[in-house]
Design an enzyme around this catalytic site. Structure first.
Site, PDB file in Angstrom:
ATOM      1  N   LEU A 157      -4.380   4.836   0.364  1.00  0.00           N
ATOM      2  CA  LEU A 157      -3.652   4.434   1.595  1.00  0.00           C
ATOM      3  C   LEU A 157      -4.124   2.818   2.519  1.00  0.00           C
ATOM      4  CD1 LEU A 157      -2.448   5.086   4.504  1.00  0.00           C
ATOM      5  CD2 LEU A 157      -5.159   6.361   5.467  1.00  0.00           C
ATOM      6  N   SER A 158      -2.947   2.366   2.358  1.00  0.00           N
ATOM      7  CA  SER A 158      -3.037   1.050   2.986  1.00  0.00           C
ATOM      8  C   SER A 158      -3.834   0.317   1.914  1.00  0.00           C
ATOM      9  CB  SER A 158      -3.294   1.316   4.882  1.00  0.00           C
ATOM     10  OG  SER A 158      -3.465  -0.181   5.123  1.00  0.00           O
ATOM     11  N   ALA A 159      -4.640  -0.873   2.522  1.00  0.00           N
ATOM     12  CA  ALA A 159      -5.398  -1.888   1.871  1.00  0.00           C
ATOM     13  C   ALA A 159      -6.434  -1.202   0.583  1.00  0.00           C
ATOM     14  CB  ALA A 159      -6.717  -1.946   2.399  1.00  0.00           C
TER      15      ALA A 159
END
Length: 489
Positions: A157-159
């Protein structure tokens, strides 16, 4: 906090999200967690030389068979491995389908916001830093559990999504597939300064240029390439939806396939799934656009077979992305303890439609104890027979159905090919042909990063100008899909 201190912090950390930074300032989980995580999550030490200074956590169901798949799940900024273990839904399907999960963790010692270094060449390249540590965890887990090295997958997720894309590019010989949730294209940024620009609008590169970033991550590698799922919320103002388009362009180019979907359908939670098949007709790249969802991982709390997770910061109630990702990777096949999986029912057909109901029938499957009927990706009924009437439906609406055979122990088999039925009555679908500029002006589409996206489906219509023309079909109201053929304006 004084503005001067905040500016210095911004210069020191990778700005993976303004929202995440605010959360960290308010006391979000940016600090290192307790040494022991709760529940069945266990910390592992001594898994390798660990050049990236990461921590390894793992979860494996009891009686895990040899040659089972292995999944690596990467948390987002301000999160921990335990956050991802608790909220993402991966332990549920590890138990149900039989595989182990590795939860790598970075801490504030590496990054003030506990972000994986997807933007740092010293951390995200082959044989380097955090990426090398994660692959060491994979090798350790494969030996510990006897995992099938041909079925190792990574998601984040995300980073963690940005690092997932980098891992798929740098280690296509390790990972058979990946899933990038609210993340970034592989090698989108190579510095902290470039990270924010990627989030709000990645570089305007051609698909071939995006693909070159993958090919340059492991020079000389000729395949096979990982199969990639891309999850994105249409209202994500932290990692903009243009990143999902760039990811789609990047991996379809790597696979050498076109950017026109082989199939597009609707899933629960306002999710539009677009499938891009390889030359053999198998899904190679799949995008999932969740209408109205912000920055986070899509979950769907509940006890249903296709429900999972817990809502929390950056875990958003929409659809169980973990279930659909696992099915895309094939983790639901050959379930341990279930013997041979029952085949898909053949002959699924629509036998009758009315304004409020659809009737179906299909051919019997030897060994089936019952059948599960799925409408638009969600299970709606179980029946002992080979017919079913779905009632309480909306008039003039298209519904998509599949059926699976279920054995005596309750294990479902392979889903049948999908059929579509449209109930009678209701207002007919409307079609609109216009330039991209005019579609936006009329409120049927919107712009992000210089591209135009259809409202509702979020399909990419191309550049925002008066030179590109598309036909959009509206059904239901406010939901538009590209229908350049077979739809009269």
């Amino acid at each position: 906090m004084r503005p001067s201190i905040l500016r210095r912090l911004l210069r020191r950390v990778a700005p993976t999200a303004a929202l995440a930074l605010v959360a960290a300032m308010l006391g979000a989980t940016g600090a290192a967690p307790p040494a022991a995580a709760a529940g069945g999550l266990q910390q592992v030490t001594g898994f390798g030389s660990n050049p990236g200074n990461l921590q390894m956590y793992e979860y494996a169901p009891a009686s895990l068979p040899a040659n089972a798949p292995l999944v690596v799940a990467l948390h987002g900024c301000t999160q921990t491995a335990n956050d991802y273990y608790t909220n993402s839904g991966w332990p549920k399907y590890a138990d149900l389908w039989g595989f182990a999960v590795v939860f790598p963790q970075t801490t504030a010692a590496n990054n003030a916001l506990s972000c994986f270094g997807w933007f740092d060449p010293a951390e995200d390249g082959r044989g380097r830093g955090e990426a090398a540590s994660i692959v060491q965890m994979v090798e350790y887990a494969k030996q510990r559990y006897g995992s099938d090295g041909r079925r190792v997958y990574v998601t984040g997720l995300s980073a963690g999504g940005g690092m997932t894309a980098d891992l798929l590019a740098a280690y296509p010989d390790v990972f058979a597939g990946g899933s990038v949730a609210s993340g970034l294209p592989a090698q989108c940024a190579t510095s902290q300064a470039g990270a924010s620009g990627c989030q709000t609008g990645p570089q305007k590169l051609t698909p071939a240029q995006w693909g070159d970033k993958v090919r340059a991550s492991y020079p000389g590698y000729a395949g096979p390439w990982p199969r990639v799922a891309i999850w994105q919320g249409s209202a994500d103002h932290t990692v903009y939806p243009a990143n999902a388009t760039a990811l789609r362009d990047q991996w379809t180019d790597v696979w050498g396939i076109g950017r026109t979907p082989s199939a597009t359908d609707s899933l629960p939670g306002g999710t539009t799934r677009s499938v891009y098949d390889d030359a053999s007709g198998n899904p190679a790249v799949v995008t999932y656009s969740v209408s109205g969802m912000g920055h986070g991982l899509a979950v769907s709390p509940g006890s249903g077979a296709e429900q999972c997770g817990t809502t929390a910061a950056y875990f958003l109630n929409a659809i169980c992305s973990t279930y659909h990702t696992g099915v895309f990777w094939g983790l639901d096949r050959d379930v341990p303890g279930g013997g041979e999986q029952l085949p898909a029912p053949s002959g699924l057909r629509v036998t009758d439609v009315a304004a409020d109901r659809v009737s179906l029938s299909w051919d019997a499957v030897a060994g089936a104890d019952s059948y599960a009927v799925h409408r638009d990706g969600a299970r709606v009924a179980g029946t002992a027979g080979t017919t079913y009437t779905d009632t309480g439906l909306a008039a003039g609406t298209a519904y998509r159905y599949t059926v699976t055979a279920v054995d005596g122990s309750g294990v479902p088999g392979t889903a049948s090919p999908q059929v579509t039925a449209t109930t009678t009555g209701g207002a007919p679908a409307r079609c609109f042909t216009a330039t991209n500029y005019a579609q936006v002006a009329a409120g049927r589409a919107h712009t992000t990063g210089g591209h135009v996206y259809a409202n509702g489906s979020d399909q990419n219509m191309g550049l925002y100008n008066v030179f590109v023309t598309h036909t959009l079909r509206e059904s239901p109201a406010g939901h538009f899909v590209i229908a350049d053929t077979g739809c009269v304006a």
